[in-house]
Design an enzyme around this catalytic site. Structure first.
Site, PDB file in Angstrom:
ATOM      1  CG  LEU A  35      -2.029  -0.973   1.299  1.00  0.00           C
ATOM      2  CD1 LEU A  35      -2.618  -1.033   2.688  1.00  0.00           C
ATOM      3  CD2 LEU A  35      -3.098  -0.569   0.292  1.00  0.00           C
ATOM      4  N   GLY A  38       7.617   3.691   3.785  1.00  0.00           N
ATOM      5  CA  GLY A  38       8.186   4.912   4.351  1.00  0.00           C
ATOM      6  C   GLY A  38       9.638   4.665   4.692  1.00  0.00           C
ATOM      7  CE  LYS A  58       4.572   2.806  10.205  1.00  0.00           C
ATOM      8  NZ  LYS A  58       4.268   4.219  10.429  1.00  0.00           N
ATOM      9  CG  ASP A 170       6.375  14.098   9.643  1.00  0.00           C
ATOM     10  OD1 ASP A 170       6.732  15.114   9.003  1.00  0.00           O
ATOM     11  OD2 ASP A 170       6.699  12.946   9.308  1.00  0.00           O
TER      12      ASP A 170
HETATM   13  N1  LIG Z   1      -3.411   2.590   7.091  1.00  0.00           N
HETATM   14  C1  LIG Z   1      -2.938   2.694   5.870  1.00  0.00           C
HETATM   15  N2  LIG Z   1      -3.683   2.346   4.799  1.00  0.00           N
HETATM   16  C2  LIG Z   1      -3.194   2.480   3.542  1.00  0.00           C
HETATM   17  N3  LIG Z   1      -1.949   2.910   3.257  1.00  0.00           N
HETATM   18  C3  LIG Z   1      -1.153   3.255   4.284  1.00  0.00           C
HETATM   19  C4  LIG Z   1      -1.593   3.158   5.639  1.00  0.00           C
HETATM   20  N4  LIG Z   1      -0.594   3.582   6.447  1.00  0.00           N
HETATM   21  C5  LIG Z   1       0.411   3.914   5.646  1.00  0.00           C
HETATM   22  N5  LIG Z   1       0.096   3.722   4.341  1.00  0.00           N
HETATM   23  C6  LIG Z   1       0.961   3.982   3.190  1.00  0.00           C
HETATM   24  O1  LIG Z   1       2.284   3.617   3.522  1.00  0.00           O
HETATM   25  C7  LIG Z   1       3.161   4.756   3.460  1.00  0.00           C
HETATM   26  C8  LIG Z   1       4.168   4.668   4.589  1.00  0.00           C
HETATM   27  O2  LIG Z   1       3.505   4.709   5.834  1.00  0.00           O
HETATM   28  P1  LIG Z   1       4.034   5.599   7.039  1.00  0.00           P
HETATM   29  O3  LIG Z   1       4.160   7.012   6.572  1.00  0.00           O
HETATM   30  O4  LIG Z   1       3.167   5.361   8.226  1.00  0.00           O
HETATM   31  O5  LIG Z   1       5.465   4.936   7.254  1.00  0.00           O
HETATM   32  P2  LIG Z   1       6.789   5.525   7.871  1.00  0.00           P
HETATM   33  O6  LIG Z   1       7.852   4.501   7.709  1.00  0.00           O
HETATM   34  O7  LIG Z   1       6.526   5.982   9.264  1.00  0.00           O
HETATM   35  O8  LIG Z   1       6.994   6.753   6.908  1.00  0.00           O
HETATM   36  P3  LIG Z   1       7.903   8.047   6.960  1.00  0.00           P
HETATM   37  O9  LIG Z   1       8.834   7.876   5.825  1.00  0.00           O
HETATM   38  O10 LIG Z   1       6.948   9.194   6.723  1.00  0.00           O
HETATM   39  O11 LIG Z   1       8.555   8.105   8.285  1.00  0.00           O
HETATM   40  C9  LIG Z   1       2.251   5.973   3.517  1.00  0.00           C
HETATM   41  O12 LIG Z   1       2.774   7.071   2.833  1.00  0.00           O
HETATM   42  C10 LIG Z   1       0.973   5.474   2.868  1.00  0.00           C
HETATM   43  O13 LIG Z   1       1.067   5.620   1.454  1.00  0.00           O
END
Ligand SMILES: Nc1ncnc2c1ncn2[C@@H]1O[C@H](COP(=O)(O)OP(=O)(O)OP(=O)(O)O)[C@@H](O)[C@H]1O
Length: 509
Positions: A35, A38, A58, A170
């Site tokens: 999906l 990050g 996640k 953020d």
């Molecule tokens: N609940 C969700 N449903 C669908 N897609 C999601 C969901 N949570 C996250 N995503 C997708 O996954 C991507 C990465 O999630 P997230 O930003 O939470 O991860 P991160 O590793 O903390 O990212 P960052 O690089 O911002 O620190 C998001 O940009 C989004 O596109």
């Protein structure tokens, strides 16, 4: 405004080890591709095999966050506390007269556990694609039907979060997702001429990786964290604190809720114009522009009377002094968005506080924002600045007779209430709304009740296995799966490597 702050317990033990491989069957299976991903994680669609509820999984790779486990722990605890708070509010049937309920628009955590490789968060499933992609796809969003309503929704979210004592740190377009609509009975844009884009009801604020309770202590709020283009000047002042002596650090004022308001200003600007206000060739230049409130303004936009309320709004968010910057509760009264809130009292930069518009990098100065023609309490939703009556901004059509306006107003309120109810049920049940024929014959159970009990004192809420025993034989009902996704299930195994590049994203701890 909701009170009763969320404060996190610091006593919950953080277990670094997961269950023994193959010890238990997994109740979650993933399907389809990513999906999103990050810096720290990959996100996949998953299903609880007992309830068939769909979630987003996640997977935070432990290797990637080796030295940052404390951060993940903070995120999990915060999300769990927020989800609990939302459940309580839903049980109490907490409702306001506002168009949006802030707590409906925060990504919910339903479950969490860990494996030998990953920390897994089971969250509310959103559509693939985020607000950033939508803005880029469209070029920019429509000021009247989209930017106003999206901003109003985000202000509701911030009012809720700040009321719970949480600073997000953020806020950015990439972290705003869209709720997955699975209830076909919900009102839809195609069903009528609505005065604003109904997808505003679908916005979900995600990624609480940097979020922290406001009482976390000065050291947390002197951290240089966030995303460069969105960070407030007071965060920029926290850059390179490591080079200062402890007594010098003491003189740096810790920041707070106001950093989210600055970021909201950046987001609102980005939605309306399709480019960022503070984005220069180098990171250093960008930081300088932030420190001097030197944002780019196109001459045509600057002089466009239809944009005066917008400029007034972002100018308030871009106040260099965080103590002068309005809080979310005050922003609700701003003419740019006040129609979305129950009480509409006057707040505009020209009258509330003497904000002088700064000159932008092209050497042009902005005009003082125009005063709105109406003030005082709203009696009905008026989505176009007009002193005469109801105007549909989508069509900019003729002014309607009061009776027609009232009928449309009632219809709009009905739509709003239906959408609010749908969101409310989603939050309460921890599962997605599907049509009755789909749910018929399905086992209904809470995600939390099923599956093996976690070890006492463990962070784990469920079990997880990397063995094929946990392969599910069930298929996702077609109606709850996305058309594009495959119906075959795969076990979550060896999550894909996570990309980690620390380039222009200011992630510094
Ligand atoms: N609940 C969700 N449903 C669908 N897609 C999601 C969901 N949570 C996250 N995503 C997708 O996954 C991507 C990465 O999630 P997230 O930003 O939470 O991860 P991160 O590793 O903390 O990212 P960052 O690089 O911002 O620190 C998001 O940009 C989004 O596109």
């Amino acid at each position: 405004m909701v009170t009763n702050d969320i404060s996190l317990s610091t006593e919950v033990p953080w277990l670094a080890v997961g269950p023994k491989d193959g010890a238990e069957k997994c109740k979650y299976v993933t399907q389809g591709g990513l999906l999103g991903d990050g810096h720290f994680s990959v996100v996949k669609e998953c299903m609880n095999v007992y309830t068939r509820d769909l979630f987003a999984l996640k997977l935070v790779s432990k290797k990637t966050v080796k030295n940052k486990l404390e951060l993940i722990r903070r995120e999990v605890q915060l999300l769990a506390a927020i989800s609990e708070k939302i459940k309580q509010m839903e049980k109490r049937q907490y409702f306001t007269m506002d168009i949006f309920e802030g707590h409906h628009h925060v990504l919910q955590l339903f479950d969490y556990f860990e494996t030998s490789e990953s920390i897994a968060l089971v969250m509310q499933l959103c559509s693939k694609g985020d607000l950033y992609e939508k803005i880029i796809e469209q070029g920019h969003l429509d000021l009247n039907t989209q930017v106003r309503s999206y901003t109003a929704c985000m202000v509701s979210v911030l009012e809720f979060l700040h009321g719970q004592n949480i600073v997000h740190r953020d806020i950015k377009a990439e972290n705003v997702l869209f709720r997955l609509r699975v209830n076909w009975n919900e009102p839809h844009e195609s069903q009528g001429d609505f005065p604003y884009d109904l997808t505003a009801h679908d916005l979900i604020l995600a990624d609480f990786g940097f979020a922290a309770p406001a009482d976390s202590g000065a050291s947390v709020f002197r951290e240089y964290v966030g995303t460069t283009s969105y960070i407030a000047p007071e965060i920029v002042h926290c850059k390179d604190l490591g080079r200062l002596s402890p007594s010098e650090v003491e003189h740096v004022e810790p920041y707070g809720f106001a950093v989210d308001i600055w970021a909201l200003g950046v987001l609102t600007y980005f939605m309306a114009l399709g480019y960022m206000p503070f984005d220069c060739d180098s990171g250093e230049e960008t930081l300088n522009c932030i420190l001097t409130q030197d944002y780019y303004v196109d001459e045509r936009d600057e002089n466009d009377p239809k944009m005066s309320q917008f400029w007034s709004f972002v100018q308030l968010c871009f106040d260099l002094n965080p103590k002068e910057r309005p809080m979310a509760t005050e922003l609700k009264k701003h003419p740019f968005i006040r129609d979305y809130f129950a009480r509409g009292t006057y707040l505009e930069s020209s009258s509330a506080t003497p904000h002088s518009m700064k000159r932008n990098e092209m050497g042009r100065s902005l005009k003082a924002p125009r005063k709105s023609c109406s003030s005082g309490t709203l009696t009905y939703m008026q989505l176009e600045p007009s002193c005469n009556g109801y105007v549909s901004p989508a069509k900019s059509g003729p002014v309607l007779e009061p009776e027609t306006a009232a009928t449309r107003q009632r219809a709009l309120m009905q739509v709003r209430d239906t959408l609010k109810r749908a969101l409310s049920t989603t939050a309460l049940r921890g599962e997605f709304l599907v049509l009755p024929e789909v749910t018929k014959g399905m086992k209904k159970a809470s995600t939390f009740k099923l599956g093996p009990q976690p070890p006492a004192g463990s962070l784990m809420n469920g079990c997880y296995s990397t063995t094929p025993e946990s392969r599910s034989t069930v298929n996702t009902p077609r109606s709850v799966s996305r058309a594009s996704s495959s119906t075959s299930m795969t076990i979550v195994q060896n999550p894909q490597p996570v990309r980690y590049d620390d380039d222009d994203e200011g992630i510094v701890i």
